[in-house]
Scaffold this motif. Structure first.
Motif, PDB file in Angstrom:
ATOM      1  N   ASP A 173       1.144  -1.395  -0.603  1.00 36.83           N
ATOM      2  CA  ASP A 173      -0.005   0.245  -0.057  1.00 36.83           C
ATOM      3  C   ASP A 173       0.925   1.238  -0.379  1.00 36.83           C
ATOM      4  O   ASP A 173       1.877   1.503   0.272  1.00 36.83           O
ATOM      5  N   ALA A 174       0.308   2.592  -0.727  1.00 37.66           N
ATOM      6  CA  ALA A 174       0.934   3.641  -0.699  1.00 37.66           C
ATOM      7  C   ALA A 174       1.542   4.219   1.157  1.00 37.66           C
ATOM      8  O   ALA A 174       2.095   4.761   0.810  1.00 37.66           O
ATOM      9  N   ASN A 175       0.299   3.648   1.933  1.00 34.91           N
ATOM     10  CA  ASN A 175       0.805   4.294   2.907  1.00 34.91           C
ATOM     11  C   ASN A 175       2.085   3.770   4.017  1.00 34.91           C
ATOM     12  O   ASN A 175       2.688   3.822   4.596  1.00 34.91           O
ATOM     13  N   VAL A 176       1.789   2.405   3.223  1.00 37.10           N
ATOM     14  CA  VAL A 176       3.102   1.764   3.798  1.00 37.10           C
ATOM     15  C   VAL A 176       5.131   2.441   3.496  1.00 37.10           C
ATOM     16  O   VAL A 176       5.904   2.566   3.860  1.00 37.10           O
ATOM     17  N   VAL A 177       3.932   2.537   1.733  1.00 38.67           N
ATOM     18  CA  VAL A 177       6.396   3.211   1.409  1.00 38.67           C
ATOM     19  C   VAL A 177       6.151   4.985   1.965  1.00 38.67           C
ATOM     20  O   VAL A 177       7.546   4.909   2.513  1.00 38.67           O
ATOM     21  N   LYS A 178       4.897   4.940   2.097  1.00 38.22           N
ATOM     22  CA  LYS A 178       4.708   6.775   2.472  1.00 38.22           C
ATOM     23  C   LYS A 178       5.910   6.511   4.383  1.00 38.22           C
ATOM     24  O   LYS A 178       6.256   7.295   4.469  1.00 38.22           O
TER      25      LYS A 178
END
Length: 232
Positions: free
Chosen positions: A216-221
């Motif tokens: 998920d993009a939140n993990v990368v963020k």
């Protein structure tokens, strides 16, 4: 401590002797007895490597480095410190195709997954217990996975990390650990995987990383928002 010091010195001498046999795989062969590096800030031009100092100006100090008897500061997030002795610290190494590092590990300290793009590494443990390993490059058969090679090392044990492959060392003990390593380049370079992927400046696009890691993009963020320790 005397037996450890003797073991250390003899092993490093053997290691560097072995390295000299394949050092020229990455670095160019010397065309003279030595080519002591000139400080880049004093160079009028930039070349692939270092410019040679006037041989008449060379002294014994150009081939000398002091300080590898001193422990590195491991009070950081990964609990390790690499003290390098490459051409940037020891100008006499220029064109000779070898360098050396001391690595200190706090209890459960990690030298995180990284590669040396220009060097094979041969490591000897002096104190403590290390869990070490490396991962192979992508196999030709797409149905196979990258293979992991690991070993637990004790004082006096030696392990080799092939050039360019991702590798690591982890202190599995409750006490400090120390290792020394020889590398087959005067300037082996270091690419720490996590720092490079998630800590670059400017950052890699989250679209790229979410696709690459399938998260998920939140993990990368979150990962890009961390302070990535440079233990070198």
């Amino acid at each position: 401590m005397a037996p450890i010091n003797i073991c250390l010195l003899s092993t490093i001498a053997i290691s560097l002797a072995l390295l000299s046999s394949f050092a020229h795989a990455s670095d160019p062969s010397p065309l003279q007895d030595f080519c002591v590096a000139v400080n880049d800030s004093n160079a009028a031009v930039f070349v692939n490597g270092k410019i040679c100092k006037d041989p008449e100006m060379v002294t014994a100090e150009d081939f000398f480095f002091a300080g590898l008897n001193k422990p590195g500061d491991t009070s950081n997030a990964v609990g390790s410190k690499v003290t390098p002795v490459n051409v940037n610290q020891l100008p006499g190494l220029n064109t000779l195709g070898v360098s050396l590092v001391r690595i200190d590990y706090a209890p459960y300290g990690l030298n995180p997954p990284h590669t040396h793009p220009r060097a094979t590494e041969i490591l000897v443990v002096v104190e403590g217990t290390l869990y070490v390993g490396f991962v192979t490059s992508n196999p030709a058969d797409a149905t196979q996975k990258n293979k992991l090679f690991t070993k637990t090392l004790y004082p006096g044990d030696v392990f080799v990390f092939p050039e360019g492959l991702i590798h690591f060392q982890f202190n599995t003990g409750k006490t400090n650990a120390v290792a020394f390593a020889g590398l087959s380049s005067q300037n082996p370079g270091v690419i720490t995987v996590a720092n490079t992927v998630f800590g670059s400046d400017p950052p890699i696009s989250r679209d790229v990383l979410t696709k690459a890691f399938q998260v998920d993009a939140n993990v990368v963020k979150y990962l890009q928002g961390q302070f990535w320790t440079n233990n070198n």
